[in-house]
Design a protein around this motif. Structure first.
Motif, PDB file in Angstrom:
ATOM      1  N   ILE A  36       0.832  -1.204   0.000  1.00 30.92           N
ATOM      2  CA  ILE A  36       0.000   0.000   0.000  1.00 30.92           C
ATOM      3  C   ILE A  36       0.869   1.258   0.000  1.00 30.92           C
ATOM      4  CG2 ILE A  36      -1.606   1.375   1.393  1.00 30.92           C
ATOM      5  CD1 ILE A  36      -2.854  -1.325   2.276  1.00 30.92           C
ATOM      6  N   PHE A  37       1.902   1.262   0.848  1.00 36.11           N
ATOM      7  CA  PHE A  37       2.742   2.460   0.912  1.00 36.11           C
ATOM      8  C   PHE A  37       3.456   2.695  -0.415  1.00 36.11           C
ATOM      9  CE2 PHE A  37       6.679   4.749   1.735  1.00 36.11           C
ATOM     10  CZ  PHE A  37       6.166   5.882   2.332  1.00 36.11           C
ATOM     11  N   ILE A  43       0.407   5.724   4.666  1.00 31.49           N
ATOM     12  CA  ILE A  43       0.723   4.823   5.766  1.00 31.49           C
ATOM     13  C   ILE A  43      -0.614   4.371   6.333  1.00 31.49           C
ATOM     14  CG2 ILE A  43       1.906   4.630   7.982  1.00 31.49           C
ATOM     15  CD1 ILE A  43       3.587   7.102   7.007  1.00 31.49           C
ATOM     16  N   ASN A  44      -0.958   3.121   6.073  1.00 30.75           N
ATOM     17  CA  ASN A  44      -2.324   2.672   6.325  1.00 30.75           C
ATOM     18  C   ASN A  44      -2.532   2.250   7.778  1.00 30.75           C
ATOM     19  OD1 ASN A  44      -4.972   1.872   5.803  1.00 30.75           O
ATOM     20  ND2 ASN A  44      -4.314  -0.228   5.367  1.00 30.75           N
ATOM     21  N   PHE A  45      -2.886   3.217   8.606  1.00 35.85           N
ATOM     22  CA  PHE A  45      -3.093   2.910  10.023  1.00 35.85           C
ATOM     23  C   PHE A  45      -4.372   2.108  10.259  1.00 35.85           C
ATOM     24  CE2 PHE A  45       0.409   5.140  11.882  1.00 35.85           C
ATOM     25  CZ  PHE A  45       0.483   4.600  13.158  1.00 35.85           C
ATOM     26  N   MET A 197      -5.672   0.963 -10.952  1.00 28.68           N
ATOM     27  CA  MET A 197      -4.632   0.093 -10.421  1.00 28.68           C
ATOM     28  C   MET A 197      -4.380   0.423  -8.944  1.00 28.68           C
ATOM     29  SD  MET A 197      -1.456  -0.723 -12.800  1.00 28.68           S
ATOM     30  CE  MET A 197      -0.139   0.306 -12.292  1.00 28.68           C
ATOM     31  N   ILE A 198      -4.392   1.721  -8.604  1.00 29.85           N
ATOM     32  CA  ILE A 198      -4.166   2.148  -7.222  1.00 29.85           C
ATOM     33  C   ILE A 198      -5.292   1.634  -6.327  1.00 29.85           C
ATOM     34  CG2 ILE A 198      -4.100   4.168  -5.705  1.00 29.85           C
ATOM     35  CD1 ILE A 198      -2.617   5.648  -7.890  1.00 29.85           C
ATOM     36  N   THR A 199      -6.535   1.778  -6.803  1.00 26.71           N
ATOM     37  CA  THR A 199      -7.683   1.306  -6.024  1.00 26.71           C
ATOM     38  C   THR A 199      -7.553  -0.193  -5.744  1.00 26.71           C
ATOM     39  OG1 THR A 199      -9.038   2.927  -7.170  1.00 26.71           O
ATOM     40  CG2 THR A 199     -10.200   1.220  -5.959  1.00 26.71           C
ATOM     41  N   LEU A 200      -7.232  -0.963  -6.800  1.00 31.03           N
ATOM     42  CA  LEU A 200      -7.142  -2.413  -6.625  1.00 31.03           C
ATOM     43  C   LEU A 200      -5.966  -2.796  -5.730  1.00 31.03           C
ATOM     44  CD1 LEU A 200      -8.063  -3.619 -10.225  1.00 31.03           C
ATOM     45  CD2 LEU A 200      -9.474  -3.634  -8.160  1.00 31.03           C
ATOM     46  N   THR A 201      -4.880  -2.012  -5.800  1.00 32.74           N
ATOM     47  CA  THR A 201      -3.734  -2.294  -4.933  1.00 32.74           C
ATOM     48  C   THR A 201      -4.125  -2.124  -3.474  1.00 32.74           C
ATOM     49  OG1 THR A 201      -2.221  -1.530  -6.621  1.00 32.74           O
ATOM     50  CG2 THR A 201      -1.359  -1.641  -4.383  1.00 32.74           C
ATOM     51  N   TYR A 202      -4.866  -1.068  -3.181  1.00 30.86           N
ATOM     52  CA  TYR A 202      -5.299  -0.871  -1.802  1.00 30.86           C
ATOM     53  C   TYR A 202      -6.210  -2.024  -1.380  1.00 30.86           C
ATOM     54  CZ  TYR A 202      -6.829   1.278   2.509  1.00 30.86           C
ATOM     55  OH  TYR A 202      -7.073   1.509   3.836  1.00 30.86           O
ATOM     56  N   MET A 243      10.270   1.123   4.490  1.00 33.19           N
ATOM     57  CA  MET A 243       8.948   1.384   3.911  1.00 33.19           C
ATOM     58  C   MET A 243       8.912   1.019   2.429  1.00 33.19           C
ATOM     59  SD  MET A 243       6.510   2.209   5.490  1.00 33.19           S
ATOM     60  CE  MET A 243       5.385   3.170   6.379  1.00 33.19           C
ATOM     61  N   GLY A 244       7.936   0.265   2.027  1.00 36.26           N
ATOM     62  CA  GLY A 244       7.746   0.033   0.602  1.00 36.26           C
ATOM     63  C   GLY A 244       8.567  -1.103   0.000  1.00 36.26           C
ATOM     64  N   SER A 245       9.460  -1.723   0.789  1.00 35.83           N
ATOM     65  CA  SER A 245      10.236  -2.834   0.233  1.00 35.83           C
ATOM     66  C   SER A 245       9.517  -4.155   0.492  1.00 35.83           C
ATOM     67  CB  SER A 245      11.641  -2.856   0.850  1.00 35.83           C
ATOM     68  OG  SER A 245      12.192  -4.145   0.717  1.00 35.83           O
ATOM     69  N   ILE A 246       9.199  -4.878  -0.592  1.00 38.33           N
ATOM     70  CA  ILE A 246       8.388  -6.083  -0.489  1.00 38.33           C
ATOM     71  C   ILE A 246       9.164  -7.203   0.212  1.00 38.33           C
ATOM     72  CG2 ILE A 246       7.128  -7.827  -1.817  1.00 38.33           C
ATOM     73  CD1 ILE A 246       5.959  -5.015  -1.999  1.00 38.33           C
TER      74      ILE A 246
END
Lengths: 295, 238
Positions: A36-37, A43-45, A197-202, A243-246
């Motif tokens: 998500i990030f 930052i999805n709290f 794509m952003i919506t589906l990623t979330y 942050m952001g590293s899979i």
């Protein structure tokens, strides 16, 4: 029964196993946060609340529709992921051009509201969730007892994590995602529908949290605050991994689970704080995290 | 001067803003199918902004951009790309997190009629050798430019917008890109080129538009080039 460093093997391996179980949840949850990030810069709290919703929806499916654990593993991520899609469309998409703080505030507020609503209806004492029949029992390995369900959690979570990594790092779809993370404007100008794509990623990240919730339901009680307790540690994991590293999220999740387990054996007093101490050290030495790219 | 053909792209009174600043003040020009047209002008004249406005990636724009009988103003950039326009940005836009092959395959095919990978490698043999290379941004500047052009040839787009494809490149690579543009023209592509390098532009363009202060101020054909040299020098300050 034998001893290692003066510790009975039963205790050592028991805590290692517990560490791996916790690590599985850390990895799944921090993976969702990292995905998500990376894509949304948010930052999805709400992640802890979404994990809790996963457990509750599983409980609800069993109570009201008689749909058991295996059905839940499929249905719950889709249902809760869909609520994520709604949240993204209604709220988050308005925040992308603003400072990180706004996303953090919004998702934190949402988490409080969701937890409050669940507490209002279900109280905070927790609801039991039956382990699936086929995964009860365990193996006696001689030096320790290995419960089947816990092995399943570790293997399944590792499979999900590595599959996610593979899709993002090694497929065409993943290439689109990585490119859109780097330069969304240009990717969109190539004819790719980046907002969708952003919506589906979330939705996918939220679905991962819900999946972790289903897996947690038979181990921990289904409780409105189960996510709130866990998410603080998970954020520390994400900070340590970067942050952001899979891959960072996956490796750090499992490793810190084990570190925490071992601390319980050798120095129990520190087991609740060890992750935060590591976080502080990592922040001092490598502020971008162990696997993070320095901007 | 009268042209009876239908323009493929027709830009009328195009205005564009970046935030508060008004960059384009009514740009007008046409491009006919199969032409190579060059926008010339000093830095800051609005050439790049014109390309970005056609592509729908500036903050706000008004006026009319008609492509293939569709109005593009008001459409989002993904829809504009799918109408058949492909954009190669000035900064090339090679993705660091993608390897060379992923970069090449990133833009989706929007219609048939694009070049095959084989044809792209015939145009840019270097790209084929570098295909296994790890990171797109590890390529040399020239190779990155070839990759940036190569990847949009696959898509089947009929109009290519190229923003300063020769900037900062060695003469031998500029020659190769010039040859490529001629080949693409011969294959029926329509190209809108933004160039500072007038000498390069004069080897490939059919027509020129000169921009100043966010407007097109002059238009001439390649055949009028000699007669217009004076005017050109005045505008471009070369």
């Amino acid at each position: 029964m034998f001893e290692i460093f003066g510790i009975p093997s039963q205790a050592l391996f028991g805590q290692l196993l517990l560490g791996l179980i916790n690590g599985s949840f850390y990895a799944l949850l921090s993976l969702g946060l990292a995905v998500i990030f990376g894509m949304l810069n948010i930052i999805n709290f709400t992640h802890g609340a979404q994990y809790m919703m996963g457990a509750f929806v599983a409980w609800f499916l069993l109570q009201h529709f008689g749909l058991g654990y295996w059905w839940s593993l499929v249905i719950v991520p889709i249902v809760v992921g869909f609520t994520g899609v709604v949240v993204e469309r209604l709220f988050l998409q308005r925040l992308y051009k603003l400072d990180h703080l706004y996303g953090l505030l919004l998702t934190f507020g949402l988490a409080l509201i969701i937890q409050g609503v669940f507490r209002n209806y279900f109280g905070s004492s927790g609801l039991p969730y039956q382990m699936p029949q086929s995964l009860t029992g365990g193996q006696n390995l001689g030096f320790m007892f290995l419960p089947n369900y816990r092995v399943w959690v570790i293997v399944f979570s590792l499979t999900i994590c590595l599959t996610t990594w593979f899709v993002i790092e090694r497929t065409r779809l993943g290439a689109n995602l990585r490119a859109a993370t780097e330069n969304p404007t240009l990717v969109r100008a190539f004819g790719i529908n980046v907002p969708r794509m952003i919506t589906l990623t979330y939705g996918f990240g939220v679905g991962l949290a819900a999946l972790a919730g289903v897996m947690a339901a038979p181990i921990y009680n289904v409780n409105p605050l189960m996510g709130a307790d866990l998410i603080i540690v998970v954020f520390a994991v994400v900070v340590i991994g970067g942050m952001g590293s899979i891959m960072g999220a996956i490796v750090t999740g499992f490793t810190l689970g084990i570190v925490e387990g071992l601390t319980k054996v050798f120095f129990p007093e520190a087991s609740n704080t060890v992750i935060f101490v590591i976080m502080a050290i990592v922040l001092l030495i490598r502020p971008a995290g162990l696997f993070g790219r320095t901007a | 001067m009268l042209d009876t053909r239908m323009p493929l792209l027709s830009v009328n009174d195009l205005q564009a803003w970046y935030g508060e600043s008004h960059i384009l003040h009514g740009v007008n020009f046409d491009i006919f199918p199969g032409e190579v047209v060059t926008l010339l002008g000093r830095n800051g004249a609005g050439k790049t902004t014109t390309l970005k406005s056609i592509m729908g990636i500036v903050g706000q724009r008004t006026g009319s951009v008609r492509f293939d009988n569709q109005e593009l103003i008001g459409k989002t950039s993904d829809k504009i790309a799918r109408a058949g326009i492909a954009f190669c940005p000035e900064e090339r836009g090679i993705f660091a997190s993608l390897n060379v092959e992923e970069n090449l395959l990133l833009p989706p095919q929007i219609r048939s009629g694009g070049l095959s990978l084989e044809q792209i490698f015939t145009l840019f043999p270097n790209l084929k050798e570098r295909l296994g290379s790890s990171q797109g941004t590890k390529l040399s500047g020239g190779e990155q430019q070839m990759l940036a052009i190569g990847r949009i040839l696959r898509t089947g787009a009929r109009l290519l917008l190229l923003d300063e494809p020769t900037e900062g490149l060695a003469p031998v690579i500029i020659q190769q890109i010039g040859k490529t543009i001629k080949t693409l023209k011969a294959q029926g592509f329509t190209i809108l080129l933004v160039e500072q390098n007038f000498r390069f532009a004069s080897t490939v363009a059919d027509r020129y538009y000169i921009m100043e202060h966010g407007k097109v101020v002059e238009r001439f054909e390649n055949s009028e080039l000699d007669a217009k040299t004076e005017t050109l020098h005045e505008y471009l300050g070369v």
